[in-house]
Design a protein around this motif. Structure first.
Motif, mmCIF file in Angstrom:
data_model
loop_
_atom_site.group_PDB
_atom_site.id
_atom_site.type_symbol
_atom_site.label_atom_id
_atom_site.label_comp_id
_atom_site.label_asym_id
_atom_site.label_seq_id
_atom_site.Cartn_x
_atom_site.Cartn_y
_atom_site.Cartn_z
ATOM 1 N N CYS A 109 -9.315 7.055 3.236
ATOM 2 C CA CYS A 109 -7.334 5.863 3.423
ATOM 3 C C CYS A 109 -6.223 7.493 3.692
ATOM 4 C CB CYS A 109 -7.880 5.020 2.579
ATOM 5 S SG CYS A 109 -8.558 3.476 3.088
ATOM 6 N N VAL A 112 -5.528 8.407 6.997
ATOM 7 C CA VAL A 112 -4.458 7.849 8.151
ATOM 8 C C VAL A 112 -3.312 7.995 8.555
ATOM 9 C CG1 VAL A 112 -5.079 4.962 7.223
ATOM 10 C CG2 VAL A 112 -2.902 6.294 6.563
ATOM 11 N N ASN A 123 -0.416 1.608 6.374
ATOM 12 C CA ASN A 123 -1.510 1.612 7.243
ATOM 13 C C ASN A 123 -2.810 2.182 5.639
ATOM 14 O OD1 ASN A 123 -0.596 1.691 9.265
ATOM 15 N ND2 ASN A 123 -0.167 3.124 10.299
ATOM 16 N N GLN A 126 -3.397 -0.821 3.845
ATOM 17 C CA GLN A 126 -4.741 -1.243 4.361
ATOM 18 C C GLN A 126 -6.103 -0.731 4.227
ATOM 19 O OE1 GLN A 126 -3.854 -4.334 6.479
ATOM 20 N NE2 GLN A 126 -2.090 -4.246 4.921
ATOM 21 N N CYS A 127 -6.432 0.201 5.127
ATOM 22 C CA CYS A 127 -7.108 0.872 4.561
ATOM 23 C C CYS A 127 -7.950 0.741 3.599
ATOM 24 C CB CYS A 127 -6.846 2.372 5.471
ATOM 25 S SG CYS A 127 -8.543 3.205 5.543
ATOM 26 N N LYS A 130 -9.106 -2.635 2.391
ATOM 27 C CA LYS A 130 -10.582 -3.146 3.936
ATOM 28 C C LYS A 130 -11.354 -2.508 3.171
ATOM 29 C CE LYS A 130 -12.438 -2.119 8.567
ATOM 30 N NZ LYS A 130 -11.516 -1.389 9.835
ATOM 31 N N GLU A 131 -11.508 -0.805 2.876
ATOM 32 C CA GLU A 131 -12.798 0.490 2.384
ATOM 33 C C GLU A 131 -13.078 0.186 1.576
ATOM 34 O OE1 GLU A 131 -14.566 1.713 4.601
ATOM 35 O OE2 GLU A 131 -12.503 1.244 6.231
#
Length: 136
Positions: A109, A112, A123, A126-127, A130-131
């Motif tokens: 991440c 990004v 960003n 968020q990554c 999500k990951e």
């Protein structure tokens, strides 16, 4: 509740969702308090309510991005160009966790893009959520 109390409550509510150490909880609350003062922000109850549902409480708006970028910067986890300091972030989060799995997510991440430090911080956040394939 006063301004600083709201900020500290926000930090603590957010952190209660994950399994952080007392040291991590205090550090995070202190950094949120500094950022709220620096940015002249009041953390509203809607933000606190969202934090009860998920660790990822930041929305794609200017105020959220500024608070997030401030937190990462003040915490020493992002530089002035918006580059994630992978080792600093892993060190902060690693106690009692799978360091390699955590490092893998942070490294992935950290790449990004974003036009501003605020965009890069947002960003990354968020990554990260999500990951993340394991519980914090």
């Amino acid at each position: 509740m006063n301004f600083i109390g709201n900020v500290i409550l926000l930090g603590l509510v957010t952190l209660c969702l994950a399994k952080y150490t007392e040291k991590q909880n205090q550090f995070t609350a202190d950094v949120y308090a500094k950022c709220a003062i620096e940015l002249a922000m009041v953390i509203d109850s809607d933000f606190i309510e969202r934090s009860k549902i998920t660790g990822n409480v930041f929305t794609n708006d200017e105020a959220s991005k500024k608070l997030l970028a401030c937190w990462y910067t003040q915490a020493g986890m992002i530089d002035s160009d918006g580059n994630i300091r992978v080792q600093a972030l892993v060190d902060y989060l690693s106690e009692g966790r799978d360091v390699q799995a955590l490092t893998d997510v942070v490294e992935k991440c950290a790449t990004v893009d974003g036009d501003t430090v605020e965009d890069k911080a947002y960003n990354f956040e968020q990554c990260f959520w999500k990951e993340l394939t394991f519980e914090l």
